[in-house]
Motif scaffolding. Structure first.
Motif, PDB file in Angstrom:
ATOM      1  N   ARG A  23     -23.550  78.358  44.680  1.00  0.00           N
ATOM      2  CA  ARG A  23     -24.186  77.966  45.942  1.00  0.00           C
ATOM      3  C   ARG A  23     -25.678  78.300  45.969  1.00  0.00           C
ATOM      4  N   GLY A  24     -26.229  78.684  44.832  1.00  0.00           N
ATOM      5  CA  GLY A  24     -27.663  78.882  44.728  1.00  0.00           C
ATOM      6  C   GLY A  24     -28.162  80.260  45.114  1.00  0.00           C
ATOM      7  N   VAL A  25     -27.262  81.223  45.230  1.00  0.00           N
ATOM      8  CA  VAL A  25     -27.651  82.585  45.570  1.00  0.00           C
ATOM      9  C   VAL A  25     -27.941  83.358  44.285  1.00  0.00           C
ATOM     10  N   ALA A  26     -29.052  84.077  44.246  1.00  0.00           N
ATOM     11  CA  ALA A  26     -29.354  84.946  43.113  1.00  0.00           C
ATOM     12  C   ALA A  26     -28.538  86.221  43.273  1.00  0.00           C
ATOM     13  N   VAL A  27     -27.657  86.508  42.317  1.00  0.00           N
ATOM     14  CA  VAL A  27     -26.749  87.640  42.442  1.00  0.00           C
ATOM     15  C   VAL A  27     -26.709  88.423  41.140  1.00  0.00           C
ATOM     16  N   ARG A  28     -26.635  89.740  41.249  1.00  0.00           N
ATOM     17  CA  ARG A  28     -26.541  90.619  40.089  1.00  0.00           C
ATOM     18  C   ARG A  28     -25.481  91.684  40.352  1.00  0.00           C
ATOM     19  N   LEU A  29     -24.729  92.017  39.289  1.00  0.00           N
ATOM     20  CA  LEU A  29     -23.828  93.150  39.347  1.00  0.00           C
ATOM     21  C   LEU A  29     -24.614  94.415  39.006  1.00  0.00           C
ATOM     22  N   VAL A  30     -24.468  95.426  39.801  1.00  0.00           N
ATOM     23  CA  VAL A  30     -25.203  96.679  39.619  1.00  0.00           C
ATOM     24  C   VAL A  30     -24.418  97.606  38.701  1.00  0.00           C
ATOM     25  N   LEU A  31     -25.092  98.139  37.677  1.00  0.00           N
ATOM     26  CA  LEU A  31     -24.517  99.137  36.779  1.00  0.00           C
ATOM     27  C   LEU A  31     -23.178  98.709  36.186  1.00  0.00           C
ATOM     28  N   PRO A  32     -23.146  97.579  35.475  1.00  0.00           N
ATOM     29  CA  PRO A  32     -21.886  97.152  34.852  1.00  0.00           C
ATOM     30  C   PRO A  32     -21.406  98.161  33.827  1.00  0.00           C
ATOM     31  N   VAL A  33     -20.088  98.280  33.716  1.00  0.00           N
ATOM     32  CA  VAL A  33     -19.463  99.238  32.807  1.00  0.00           C
ATOM     33  C   VAL A  33     -18.627  98.477  31.785  1.00  0.00           C
ATOM     34  N   ALA A  55     -24.604  80.335  51.749  1.00  0.00           N
ATOM     35  CA  ALA A  55     -24.709  78.963  51.226  1.00  0.00           C
ATOM     36  C   ALA A  55     -25.482  78.076  52.189  1.00  0.00           C
ATOM     37  N   HIS A  56     -25.208  78.184  53.481  1.00  0.00           N
ATOM     38  CA  HIS A  56     -25.932  77.387  54.471  1.00  0.00           C
ATOM     39  C   HIS A  56     -27.408  77.785  54.518  1.00  0.00           C
ATOM     40  N   ALA A  57     -27.679  79.076  54.352  1.00  0.00           N
ATOM     41  CA  ALA A  57     -29.070  79.526  54.334  1.00  0.00           C
ATOM     42  C   ALA A  57     -29.819  78.934  53.148  1.00  0.00           C
ATOM     43  N   VAL A  58     -29.186  78.927  51.975  1.00  0.00           N
ATOM     44  CA  VAL A  58     -29.817  78.332  50.792  1.00  0.00           C
ATOM     45  C   VAL A  58     -30.109  76.857  51.032  1.00  0.00           C
ATOM     46  N   GLU A  59     -29.198  76.154  51.682  1.00  0.00           N
ATOM     47  CA  GLU A  59     -29.402  74.737  51.975  1.00  0.00           C
ATOM     48  C   GLU A  59     -30.622  74.525  52.874  1.00  0.00           C
ATOM     49  N   ARG A  60     -30.934  75.516  53.708  1.00  0.00           N
ATOM     50  CA  ARG A  60     -32.100  75.419  54.592  1.00  0.00           C
ATOM     51  C   ARG A  60     -33.391  75.817  53.876  1.00  0.00           C
ATOM     52  N   GLY A  61     -33.279  76.253  52.614  1.00  0.00           N
ATOM     53  CA  GLY A  61     -34.456  76.674  51.863  1.00  0.00           C
ATOM     54  C   GLY A  61     -34.709  78.169  51.895  1.00  0.00           C
ATOM     55  N   VAL A  62     -33.760  78.953  52.389  1.00  0.00           N
ATOM     56  CA  VAL A  62     -33.893  80.408  52.439  1.00  0.00           C
ATOM     57  C   VAL A  62     -33.543  80.987  51.065  1.00  0.00           C
ATOM     58  N   THR A  63     -34.333  81.929  50.598  1.00  0.00           N
ATOM     59  CA  THR A  63     -34.054  82.620  49.337  1.00  0.00           C
ATOM     60  C   THR A  63     -33.067  83.750  49.598  1.00  0.00           C
ATOM     61  N   CYS A  64     -31.940  83.734  48.905  1.00  0.00           N
ATOM     62  CA  CYS A  64     -30.907  84.750  49.105  1.00  0.00           C
ATOM     63  C   CYS A  64     -30.684  85.522  47.809  1.00  0.00           C
ATOM     64  N   ARG A  65     -30.744  86.831  47.908  1.00  0.00           N
ATOM     65  CA  ARG A  65     -30.497  87.713  46.766  1.00  0.00           C
ATOM     66  C   ARG A  65     -29.406  88.711  47.144  1.00  0.00           C
ATOM     67  N   VAL A  66     -28.484  88.947  46.206  1.00  0.00           N
ATOM     68  CA  VAL A  66     -27.347  89.828  46.471  1.00  0.00           C
ATOM     69  C   VAL A  66     -27.157  90.777  45.294  1.00  0.00           C
ATOM     70  N   LEU A  67     -27.009  92.065  45.593  1.00  0.00           N
ATOM     71  CA  LEU A  67     -26.646  93.082  44.608  1.00  0.00           C
ATOM     72  C   LEU A  67     -25.268  93.621  44.972  1.00  0.00           C
ATOM     73  N   ILE A  68     -24.379  93.687  43.973  1.00  0.00           N
ATOM     74  CA  ILE A  68     -23.000  94.139  44.188  1.00  0.00           C
ATOM     75  C   ILE A  68     -22.676  95.192  43.138  1.00  0.00           C
ATOM     76  N   ASP A  69     -22.151  96.328  43.556  1.00  0.00           N
ATOM     77  CA  ASP A  69     -21.769  97.332  42.568  1.00  0.00           C
ATOM     78  C   ASP A  69     -20.629  96.805  41.703  1.00  0.00           C
TER      79      ASP A  69
END
Length: 478
Positions: free
Chosen positions: A198-208, A166-180
């Motif tokens: 908090r502005g992080v691009a996040v995706r769930l990997v291989l949803p069931v 969240a703090h990184a996004v506030e500084r203008g850093v692009t954050c991407r997260v993949l979670i199984d």
């Protein structure tokens, strides 16, 4: 009349069971290891209909059609990325003795990434230290942060990383997260919601899911643990983003590599490919693949493996490294269910005079896997392989050292799941100093372990032997 009807239905059911047995006798052995085929056929023989249903659900280690089609597009979609990585990295064949050169060539042919020089590596053996170092690097990020983890919890550890992102996004850093999706199922809704807010691009990997057309198989998971910061710092190893004691009564012991240098572009390539497979978004901006600084002298190489890479089995690499060993092999893993090829390689290594050690965990978190694993101990001890059972903590670290030159550290266990079903990532290091540091950690494991003896192990109860051998019958399916 009712009796005749019952007899008729009974006859139909009896006939259907034998039809299933005969059909599966033909279908199951195709493109399957003998061990897995035997496990499935045993299941089919005793419970034909349940086996047929389960085989339909998880019988073939293939991703859904949509994912296979996307993966087939990767060579075209990422040609520019691959060209840039090749242009930016300096390929250097590691200086290895003759007996290990073939293993190095195998790594390149399996994983498509060359060995690269100029890297610096730190082994992080403290659970809290690895999290603290990751957070510190996120706090210093200026361009982007990429995280790919099997487990991302919303506990104390998870929230410390969420806050850093969240703090990184506030500084203008692009954050991407993949979670199984399945590995993090207990926390995923809350973690995804918190990151998105908090502005992080996040995706769930291989949803069931049962109703979604694009649902993935429950047993094919992305088990990788990767972090890349600004395309210059990378983390890889066994540790997830979760408290060490997230399982009641069990505390995890891990090992993570923090690396800098050209090899980080290969870790970035694995993340970018996985991001595309989940989102169809192509990440190819120059800042993701900056000109790498040479930060050390370690020659390193990344091996991605899993159903997307049917030929790139980390099991093949481990077997080749054992066959190439001349002095000493140490394998550390929490889950050890070997195939026949690896069993033969380990036994043959001992006969050649190689010192072979297995460091396994005495505490267990998966009962059936633990029972199946124990069924191999007598055979291993009889072959002269030394088994060390790490006390007190669940030793979740996954690594291997061969002689004094090669180290493998990553997310892969030594079992069929990691060799065939899970997407894994391994970092192979060709460096004497790193190997010596890893050997020091392995010696610490030995000192904190109980070494099994064949006589003591054979003296266990008949009930234990019976239960373990029953579990072994289904070990190819675990």
């Amino acid at each position: 009349m009712s009796l005749l009807a019952n007899l008729s239905w009974g006859s139909v059911y009896f006939a259907s069971e034998w039809l299933i047995r005969l059909a599966m006798l033909i279908v199951v052995p195709f493109r399957r290891s003998p061990e897995a085929a035997k496990g499935w056929l045993l299941f089919v023989f005793f419970l034909p209909w349940p086996a047929l249903v389960l085989y339909h659900i998880i019988g073939r280690p293939n991703y859904p059609r949509w994912r296979r089609e996307r993966f087939a597009r990767l060579p075209v979609v990422f040609k520019g990325v691959a060209d840039r990585v090749r242009a930016l990295t300096e390929r250097q064949e590691p200086e290895l003795p003759e007996n290990l050169k073939q293993a190095a060539t195998l790594i390149q042919n399996l994983g498509r990434f060359p060995s690269v020089d100029g890297n610096s590596v730190e082994l992080l053996c403290s659970y809290d230290e690895s999290i603290n170092r990751l957070i510190a690097d996120i706090d210093r990020a200026t361009g982007h942060v990429h995280l790919l983890f099997y487990i991302f919890a919303d506990d104390r550890t998870g929230w410390s990383v969420i806050d850093a992102l969240a703090h990184a996004v506030e500084r203008g850093v692009t954050c991407r997260v993949l979670i199984d999706a399945l590995g993090s199922r207990a926390w995923a809704p809350r973690v995804v919601d918190a990151l998105r807010q908090r502005g992080v691009a996040v995706r769930l990997v291989l949803p069931v899911t049962l109703l979604r057309r694009k649902s993935a198989r429950a047993d094919l998971r992305n088990h990788r643990k990767i972090a890349v910061i600004d395309g210059m710092i990378g983390y890889v190893g066994s540790q997830n983003i979760v408290d060490a004691d997230f399982r009641p009564g069990i505390t995890n012991q891990e090992l993570v590599v923090r690396a800098t240098g050209p090899v980080i572009l290969e870790l970035q390539g694995v993340f970018v490919a996985d991001w595309f497979l989940e989102t169809q978004e192509i990440l190819h901006t120059p800042d993701l693949f900056p000109t790498p600084a040479h930060t050390g002298h370690v020659v390193a190489q990344v091996l991605p493996s899993g159903p997307d890479y049917p030929e790139a089995s980390v099991g093949r690499l481990i077997e080749a490294m054992v066959h190439g060993a001349r002095r000493r092999v140490v394998i550390t893993t929490p889950y050890f269910i070997p195939n026949e090829g690896l069993l033969h390689a380990l036994g043959t290594a001992v006969l050649r005079g190689v010192e072979v050690h297995l460091v396994l965990s005495k505490p267990a978190d998966q009962l059936l896997v633990s029972l199946a694993q124990r069924s191999y101990y007598a055979e291993l001890l009889g072959a002269g392989i030394r088994i060390h059972l790490y006390r007190d903590k669940l030793l979740h670290a996954k690594h291997m050292s061969v002689d004094r030159r090669v180290s493998l550290i990553g997310s892969s266990n030594v079992d069929m799941r990691s060799f065939t079903l899970n997407s894994e990532v391994s970092l192979i290091l060709f460096d004497r100093e790193v190997n010596a540091e890893l050997r020091t950690e392995q010696e610490r494991y030995f000192a904190s372990s109980e070494e099994l003896s064949l006589d003591t192990w054979k003296a266990r109860s008949l009930a234990s032997k019976t239960i373990e051998n029953i579990a072994r019958l289904v070990s190819p399916l675990l």
